[in-house]
Write an enzyme that holds these catalytic residues in place. Structure first.
Site, mmCIF file in Angstrom:
data_model
loop_
_atom_site.group_PDB
_atom_site.id
_atom_site.type_symbol
_atom_site.label_atom_id
_atom_site.label_comp_id
_atom_site.label_asym_id
_atom_site.label_seq_id
_atom_site.Cartn_x
_atom_site.Cartn_y
_atom_site.Cartn_z
ATOM 1 N N GLY A 1 0.866 -1.181 0.000
ATOM 2 C CA GLY A 1 0.000 0.000 0.000
ATOM 3 C C GLY A 1 0.893 1.218 0.000
ATOM 4 C CB CYS B 1 5.098 -3.851 -1.649
ATOM 5 S SG CYS B 1 5.581 -2.638 -2.867
ATOM 6 C CB ILE C 1 2.783 -2.128 -7.728
ATOM 7 C CG1 ILE C 1 2.192 -3.313 -8.507
ATOM 8 C CG2 ILE C 1 1.953 -0.857 -7.933
ATOM 9 C CD1 ILE C 1 0.842 -3.794 -7.994
ATOM 10 N NE ARG C 2 3.144 3.757 -5.914
ATOM 11 C CZ ARG C 2 3.012 4.053 -4.631
ATOM 12 N NH1 ARG C 2 3.885 4.844 -4.042
ATOM 13 N NH2 ARG C 2 2.005 3.590 -3.938
ATOM 14 C CG HIS D 1 2.313 -6.265 -4.541
ATOM 15 N ND1 HIS D 1 1.582 -5.758 -3.487
ATOM 16 C CD2 HIS D 1 3.044 -5.242 -5.026
ATOM 17 C CE1 HIS D 1 1.861 -4.471 -3.338
ATOM 18 N NE2 HIS D 1 2.749 -4.130 -4.260
ATOM 19 C CD GLU E 1 0.021 -8.866 -2.174
ATOM 20 O OE1 GLU E 1 1.028 -9.554 -1.896
ATOM 21 O OE2 GLU E 1 0.063 -7.630 -2.339
HETATM 22 N N1 GLN Z 1 6.162 2.799 -2.840
HETATM 23 C C1 GLN Z 1 5.242 2.407 -1.798
HETATM 24 C C2 GLN Z 1 5.718 2.894 -0.440
HETATM 25 O O1 GLN Z 1 6.779 3.405 -0.337
HETATM 26 C C3 GLN Z 1 5.043 0.912 -1.750
HETATM 27 C C4 GLN Z 1 4.238 0.454 -2.936
HETATM 28 C C5 GLN Z 1 3.452 -0.790 -2.699
HETATM 29 O O2 GLN Z 1 3.292 -1.269 -1.584
HETATM 30 N N2 GLN Z 1 2.890 -1.279 -3.774
HETATM 31 O O3 GLN Z 1 5.034 2.777 0.520
#
Ligand code: GLN
Length: 213
Positions: A56, A89, A150-151, A186, A188
């Site tokens: 998140g 993440c 994702i990021r 991720h 999941e």
């Molecule tokens: N870049 C997000 C952060 O620094 C993490 C991204 C993710 O959990 N998909 O919190």
């Protein structure tokens, strides 16, 4: 039948539903009676056999989690004493000792500091640069694992007791430190529950140990 395993999913923000589905499937695969506690706070810490911190936004999760005050120290103690935990993440960032960002440097955010690693946030670019890659993860077996980034953060430094379990482009993207599992990607979202199954197995052991002590 009374459930024997209880997994907490930290439910402040992020992909809670997806982790819930993956862990339920892993209970089924292992034929284990399990239940999920959606934790908006840390009141149920004594009830759980394991914890998932979903992906998140780590600054938001940290800000709201640290409103829990003294319960944070109890969580740290539980983890230190063996509570199995999976951070994905943003969840990995939350577990880490230190986090920084290439552009802004040290991020002054709340961290649990239970996993002896340093994290570079957004190490693979921004949202639109999200990607998937098949990863070799011998820890999980021969079949490759679909890493959904994702990021995602990268792990740039690790302590002596941290085991590297996956790398991507010479960057560390998954680690284990005893009862703590952390991934930059991720699991999941991978349609492959091996990380969740691994967590479940650790929870079974922890549950047995808890009953003995
Ligand atoms: N870049 C997000 C952060 O620094 C993490 C991204 C993710 O959990 N998909 O919190």
């Amino acid at each position: 039948m009374t459930p024997i395993l209880r997994v907490g999913i930290l439910s402040i923000q992020g992909d809670i539903e997806e982790n819930s589905n993956a862990i339920k499937e892993s209970f089924e695969e292992l034929e284990i009676e399990g239940t999920i506690i959606y934790m908006k706070d840390l009141c149920d810490l004594d009830e759980i056999d394991g914890l998932i911190i979903p992906g998140g936004e780590s600054t938001v999760i940290g800000m709201l989690l640290f409103l829990q005050g003294v319960q944070i120290d109890l969580l740290r103690k539980k983890i230190h004493d063996g509570l199995p935990i999976l951070g994905t993440c943003a969840g990995l960032i939350m577990l880490s000792n230190r986090a920084y960002d290439k552009t802004i440097g040290e991020t002054r955010q709340e961290l649990l500091k239970v996993l002896d690693v340093t994290i570079e946030r957004n190490a693979f670019g921004r949202q639109h640069e999200s990607f998937e890659s098949e990863l070799d993860i011998p820890y999980l077996g021969e079949r490759r694992f679909n890493g959904v980034f994702i990021r995602g953060p990268a792990i740039t430094e690790i302590g002596n007791n941290v085991e590297i379990i996956a790398e991507y482009n010479n960057k560390i993207v998954a680690v284990r430190q005893n009862n703590i599992l952390g991934t930059s990607f991720h699991p999941e979202l991978a349609n492959d529950n091996r990380f969740h199954t691994n967590l479940t197995k650790l929870m079974v052991e922890y549950n047995k140990y808890k009953k003995r002590t």
